[in-house]
Design an enzyme around this catalytic site. Sequence first.
Site, mmCIF file in Angstrom:
data_model
loop_
_atom_site.group_PDB
_atom_site.id
_atom_site.type_symbol
_atom_site.label_atom_id
_atom_site.label_comp_id
_atom_site.label_asym_id
_atom_site.label_seq_id
_atom_site.Cartn_x
_atom_site.Cartn_y
_atom_site.Cartn_z
ATOM 1 N N HIS A 153 20.866 20.331 13.601
ATOM 2 C CA HIS A 153 20.477 19.729 12.061
ATOM 3 C C HIS A 153 19.541 20.745 11.566
ATOM 4 C CE1 HIS A 153 22.534 16.109 13.758
ATOM 5 N NE2 HIS A 153 21.802 16.347 14.605
ATOM 6 N N SER A 274 13.307 44.689 -4.511
ATOM 7 C CA SER A 274 13.532 43.914 -5.774
ATOM 8 C C SER A 274 13.004 45.022 -6.804
ATOM 9 C CB SER A 274 12.646 42.706 -5.869
ATOM 10 O OG SER A 274 12.807 42.326 -7.207
ATOM 11 N N LYS A 280 9.052 42.211 -2.234
ATOM 12 C CA LYS A 280 10.245 41.681 -1.672
ATOM 13 C C LYS A 280 10.925 42.531 -0.586
ATOM 14 C CE LYS A 280 12.884 38.813 -3.201
ATOM 15 N NZ LYS A 280 13.378 37.716 -3.747
ATOM 16 N N GLU A 287 23.565 39.067 3.446
ATOM 17 C CA GLU A 287 24.212 38.032 2.389
ATOM 18 C C GLU A 287 25.497 38.628 2.048
ATOM 19 O OE1 GLU A 287 20.853 36.988 -0.632
ATOM 20 O OE2 GLU A 287 20.462 38.830 0.369
#
Length: 454
Positions: A153, A274, A280, A287
């Site tokens: 979970h 970024s 970042k 992704e």
Amino acid sequence: MWGGRFASGPDAIMEEINASIGFDKKLFAQDIRGSIAHATMLAQQGIISVEDKDKIVSGLNTILSEIQDGRFTFSRKLEDIHMNIEARLADLIGPAAGRLHTARSRNDQVALDFRLWVKEEMARTEAMLTDLIAALLDKAEEHAETVMPGFTHLQTAQPVTFGHHCMAYVEMFGRDRARVRHAIDHLDECPIGAAALAGTGFAIDRHMTAQALGFREPTRNSIDTVSDRDFALEFLSVAAICATHLSRFAEEIVIWSTPQFGFIRLSDAFSTGSSIMPQKKNPDAAELVRAKTGRINGSLVALLTVMKGLPLAYSKDMQEDKEQVFDAAENLELALAAMAGMVRDMTVRVERMRAAAGSGFSTATDLADWLVREAGLPFRDAHHVTGRAVALAESRACDLAELSLEDLQSIHPQITPSVFDVLSVDASVSSRTSFGGTAPAKVREQIAWWRGRN
Ligand code: ARG
């Protein structure tokens, strides 16, 4: 090509909807190989002359180099790769070109070309899975003792090793590879000679063409042969399941590389920055691997849907098979390569994993097991006692191992100092020695088993 029956040419829209050359030109090499095998068989069977066969074969080889060198002009008027090549053959060798299509149809021809292509693609998929498994085995070996929290979970469950976690993916990609091998085995029957759908009256030798083209045997039913796209569906199914595995792994990489988790650092080679936020470092490769799964799964559903309403045998609907397979293949290859690259390049932050492994009362099960083993409690009672210990630790904002002996004895009088031997993450992990368990020695056994099979 069917001028005998038709008085006028196709409408422009008809030409556009009908043509497949824009994508099936990818099949040129398979088409030429298939035609050479077919012509050679026709000559051996005395159906065409050896002289014509020689002209056909040399013309086809010329076309092969023309296409490979980018000197070939594809024409949409000629609809597909089969007609483009045949028309060029007629330019090159004259009337003998017209004999190549004896005892075959574009229906068995396209079935052959596409099967050959999918078979080669699946061999590539198999090799790429082997490479990804090799990368994971190396990581697993390096981190056979690196502890991390195991989750259910996505909540801390029990400590495991990072090596064991990597080996879970080895199992998944190992099953994918087994599925690819099965699919190659299923597909290994040669369609050429089924002709339009009924077979042919010419005395062809289908065993000869099957062997020449590297298939185990010819297909056994001509109707099924020209209407079957199971090999494409099986490739897409395998691809979809594999992409689903890649996506789950990618999702973990995204989570692990957040500053909050901080379990891994991705290399610069597989991240982006970024344009506005200088701090970042984004896991774009992971992704995109995750996102590729959407289109690969989509391709499977698209082709299943194309096939589901088709009466036997061939229908033009089946021309829509290729783009789905080509797109899925290209993107699966990219995803597999990106994942192998990320695995090889990632830095595992061992101390961050260790700190997280010890938090969240991850050794609560070990305390319950100790109460069963050493104090003779039924597991359900031990579970309850441990729950009270967790509640106490929580109220003190400390870990189980940081509770004092007095604290623990206030919960259950039979607890002795030896309990502290099982409350550390290392003790927990190395106690899980059941077959397939997370103890480093067991993980090393599994790594060795896989190395013998990779
Ligand atoms: N371009 C067609 C395809 O991809 C080739 C087969 C055409 N056969 C036919 N009977 N029109 O399926």
